[in-house]
Design an enzyme around this catalytic site. Structure first.
Site, mmCIF file in Angstrom:
data_model
loop_
_atom_site.group_PDB
_atom_site.id
_atom_site.type_symbol
_atom_site.label_atom_id
_atom_site.label_comp_id
_atom_site.label_asym_id
_atom_site.label_seq_id
_atom_site.Cartn_x
_atom_site.Cartn_y
_atom_site.Cartn_z
ATOM 1 N N GLU A 199 -8.128 -4.806 -6.772
ATOM 2 C CA GLU A 199 -7.019 -3.865 -5.935
ATOM 3 C C GLU A 199 -5.759 -4.355 -6.851
ATOM 4 O O GLU A 199 -5.707 -5.528 -7.291
ATOM 5 C CB GLU A 199 -6.850 -4.103 -4.629
ATOM 6 C CG GLU A 199 -5.567 -3.020 -3.975
ATOM 7 C CD GLU A 199 -5.748 -2.914 -2.730
ATOM 8 O OE1 GLU A 199 -6.295 -4.082 -1.860
ATOM 9 O OE2 GLU A 199 -4.985 -2.101 -2.329
ATOM 10 N N HIS A 251 -11.549 -6.684 1.726
ATOM 11 C CA HIS A 251 -11.564 -5.600 2.569
ATOM 12 C C HIS A 251 -11.924 -4.495 1.425
ATOM 13 O O HIS A 251 -11.873 -3.236 1.967
ATOM 14 C CB HIS A 251 -10.322 -5.213 3.018
ATOM 15 C CG HIS A 251 -9.171 -4.821 2.095
ATOM 16 N ND1 HIS A 251 -8.475 -3.716 2.150
ATOM 17 C CD2 HIS A 251 -8.489 -5.218 1.064
ATOM 18 C CE1 HIS A 251 -7.361 -3.556 1.260
ATOM 19 N NE2 HIS A 251 -7.776 -4.801 0.448
ATOM 20 N N ASP A 304 -2.829 -5.164 -6.770
ATOM 21 C CA ASP A 304 -1.861 -6.225 -6.521
ATOM 22 C C ASP A 304 -2.484 -7.434 -7.176
ATOM 23 O O ASP A 304 -1.758 -8.525 -7.269
ATOM 24 C CB ASP A 304 -1.504 -6.426 -5.041
ATOM 25 C CG ASP A 304 -2.776 -6.357 -3.964
ATOM 26 O OD1 ASP A 304 -3.682 -5.551 -4.466
ATOM 27 O OD2 ASP A 304 -2.659 -7.192 -3.200
ATOM 28 N N HIS A 332 -2.763 -13.975 -1.062
ATOM 29 C CA HIS A 332 -1.323 -13.606 -0.396
ATOM 30 C C HIS A 332 -0.916 -14.839 0.434
ATOM 31 O O HIS A 332 -1.737 -15.288 1.314
ATOM 32 C CB HIS A 332 -1.117 -12.241 0.279
ATOM 33 C CG HIS A 332 -1.542 -11.124 -0.544
ATOM 34 N ND1 HIS A 332 -0.782 -10.563 -1.370
ATOM 35 C CD2 HIS A 332 -2.679 -10.422 -0.430
ATOM 36 C CE1 HIS A 332 -1.430 -9.546 -1.850
ATOM 37 N NE2 HIS A 332 -2.619 -9.283 -1.339
ATOM 38 N N TYR A 383 -1.740 -9.250 9.393
ATOM 39 C CA TYR A 383 -2.518 -8.876 8.081
ATOM 40 C C TYR A 383 -3.896 -8.678 8.621
ATOM 41 O O TYR A 383 -4.647 -7.858 8.195
ATOM 42 C CB TYR A 383 -2.852 -10.018 7.216
ATOM 43 C CG TYR A 383 -3.216 -9.698 5.980
ATOM 44 C CD1 TYR A 383 -2.266 -9.713 4.679
ATOM 45 C CD2 TYR A 383 -4.552 -9.848 5.474
ATOM 46 C CE1 TYR A 383 -2.896 -9.439 3.622
ATOM 47 C CE2 TYR A 383 -4.996 -9.729 4.313
ATOM 48 C CZ TYR A 383 -4.246 -9.448 3.173
ATOM 49 O OH TYR A 383 -4.661 -8.967 2.047
ATOM 50 N N ASP A 433 -8.182 -11.691 -0.253
ATOM 51 C CA ASP A 433 -7.324 -11.243 0.802
ATOM 52 C C ASP A 433 -7.554 -11.953 1.945
ATOM 53 O O ASP A 433 -6.814 -11.960 2.963
ATOM 54 C CB ASP A 433 -7.419 -9.870 1.046
ATOM 55 C CG ASP A 433 -6.845 -8.922 -0.032
ATOM 56 O OD1 ASP A 433 -5.649 -9.383 -0.662
ATOM 57 O OD2 ASP A 433 -7.261 -7.702 -0.206
ATOM 58 N N HIS A 474 0.871 -1.213 0.055
ATOM 59 C CA HIS A 474 0.056 0.092 -0.016
ATOM 60 C C HIS A 474 0.745 1.384 0.067
ATOM 61 O O HIS A 474 0.859 1.923 0.971
ATOM 62 C CB HIS A 474 -0.800 0.011 1.050
ATOM 63 C CG HIS A 474 -2.221 -0.852 1.170
ATOM 64 N ND1 HIS A 474 -2.632 -1.336 2.112
ATOM 65 C CD2 HIS A 474 -2.653 -1.520 0.065
ATOM 66 C CE1 HIS A 474 -3.714 -2.196 2.014
ATOM 67 N NE2 HIS A 474 -3.566 -2.312 0.610
ATOM 68 N N HIS A 514 -11.017 -9.716 -6.614
ATOM 69 C CA HIS A 514 -10.872 -8.246 -6.170
ATOM 70 C C HIS A 514 -9.979 -7.487 -6.758
ATOM 71 O O HIS A 514 -9.052 -7.940 -7.367
ATOM 72 C CB HIS A 514 -10.192 -8.680 -4.887
ATOM 73 C CG HIS A 514 -9.616 -7.594 -3.850
ATOM 74 N ND1 HIS A 514 -10.222 -6.098 -3.872
ATOM 75 C CD2 HIS A 514 -8.598 -7.239 -3.160
ATOM 76 C CE1 HIS A 514 -9.622 -5.310 -3.067
ATOM 77 N NE2 HIS A 514 -8.686 -5.878 -2.781
#
Ligand code: FEO
Length: 398
Positions: free
Chosen positions: A81, A145, A83, A225, A192, A164, A23, A79
């Site tokens: 995001e 999230h 990454d 992850h 995490y 996540d 992030h 998701h």
């Protein structure tokens, strides 16, 4: 690099040993991370997620070594995001019409980030995708999230692809939970949760209940992850059950900063009082001028009590404590008590400011706080020891 999880399922992600912050610079990742993508080959072929943008070209090149890209029937974006979606642009240059299965919020997030006119297929909880012998069932998991997040459950193999959720920033060449250092794994999974998922504990509570109600057999949990949970995979679900319900350990965390060591002396005296009153307490001190904020939040999350210390500076406190206050508030900590301390020369606002930070973070004040005018003398240090004893006693009552 690819790794076979099952004869028909391959991990096609990226292990990032070099990642030290995530992030941007916000979250420390001392043990690196991985961006997990999965390729499922049945009569139809599905790709679940991609990798972070810096690895996009390698990702596509490696994927080509495993499969003709044109045989990918479905891309599933759990998701959006970056990454996990960061290689989509590169991939879709090759296979631009491939449908992307995601939630309605997933479309918003992917369009917002990449501005691509892609073949989006919106799914919601209970929708299925037939791969052949196997079926994928989608389960929306909003705010775990991001609003777009969803899980995917693969029948027959009984695998939950959890985005996540249940992940860790933990690079490992070993891939599975039973093959890695258990203390490291627990710490990274907890870190995490505390730093990323703790703000959403209510959503987590309802999602875990919904998952339990679905009564799905789960033999493996594949997060986005870190390592894959294959040995007793429900252990991480059970850990989340604890973490999202008023979680505390027998621990106190002291978060402070100091200019000329006066507030440091107070912090150590508070710790001495805690230790004297209850030797079974775990006591952790973080001087925020030197300590890692993400680690401090992790330990605060575990604690029954959180103490804040700072000298008064310009009618407020040191900026390191202001940053920590923002993080403490964001973490939506539950079931914690707190108190404040600090030195001052003239105006002396430190305790008032720190107490306000605690209250804004939902941490119940257990004491009015202690201020030392100039350097703490023995009387003040004894007050700090007494504060430690009072907090230790209250922790025992919790
Ligand atoms: Fe790992 Fe929320 O992305």
């Amino acid at each position: 690099m690819a790794f076979s999880i099952k004869p028909h399922i391959q991990w096609v992600g990226k292990i990032d040993w070099e990642l030290k912050h995530f992030h941007g610079e916000e979250l420390s990742t001392h043990r690196g991370s991985s961006y997990n993508a999965y390729l499922i080959q049945d009569e139809k072929t599905a790709l679940i997620d991609t990798v972070w943008k810096p690895f996009a070209q390698d990702f596509v090149a490696n994927l080509k070594k495993e499969i003709d890209l044109h045989t990918i029937d479905y891309i599933i974006s759990l998701h959006g995001e970056v990454d996990h979606s960061g290689a989509l642009v590169e991939l879709l240059k090759e296979i631009p019409d491939t449908p992307i299965y995601c939630t309605a919020n997933g479309v918003k997030s992917l369009k917002g980030q990449y501005h691509g006119d892609w073949n989006f297929q919106v799914v919601k909880t209970g929708d299925t995708l037939q791969l052949g012998k196997r079926t994928i069932t989608f389960v929306e998991a909003p705010m775990l999230h991001w609003p777009d997040t969803m899980f995917a459950y693969l029948s027959d193999d009984h695998i939950l692809f959890s985005s996540d959720g249940f992940g860790q920033h933990y690079a490992s060449e070993s891939f599975y939970n039973d093959l890695v250092d258990q203390a490291e794994l627990y710490q990274e999974a907890l870190k995490y949760y505390a730093n990323i998922l703790s703000p959403f504990h209510k959503q987590m509570q309802s999602k875990l209940k919904a998952l339990a109600d679905m009564n799905l057999p789960i033999e493996m949990i594949c997060p986005a992850h870190g390592i894959i949970w294959r040995e007793n995979p429900m252990q991480i679900v059970q850990a989340y059950e604890k973490w999202c319900h008023q979680y505390t350990e027998n621990q106190v965390t002291i978060v402070y900063d100091s200019m000329w060591h006066g507030t440091s002396l107070m912090a150590e005296a508070v710790a001495e009082g805690l230790r004297t009153e209850n030797q079974n307490l775990t006591i952790k001190l973080f001087q925020m001028g030197k300590a890692d904020e993400s680690d401090a939040i992790t330990e605060a999350f575990r604690s029954k009590a959180i103490l804040l210390g700072s000298p008064t500076v310009n009618r407020s406190v040191l900026p390191t404590l202001s940053c920590m206050a923002t993080r403490l508030k964001a973490a939506s900590l539950q079931n914690k008590i707190g108190a404040s301390f600090g030195t001052y020369g003239w105006s002396g606002e430190c305790v008032k400011v720190l107490n306000a930070y605690l209250e804004e973070a939902g941490i119940a004040l257990a004491h009015e706080g202690i201020r030392a005018n100039w350097n703490p003398d023995e009387t003040v240090l004894q007050s700090c020891r007494d504060l430690g004893k009072i907090i230790a006693q209250k922790c025992r009552e919790q």
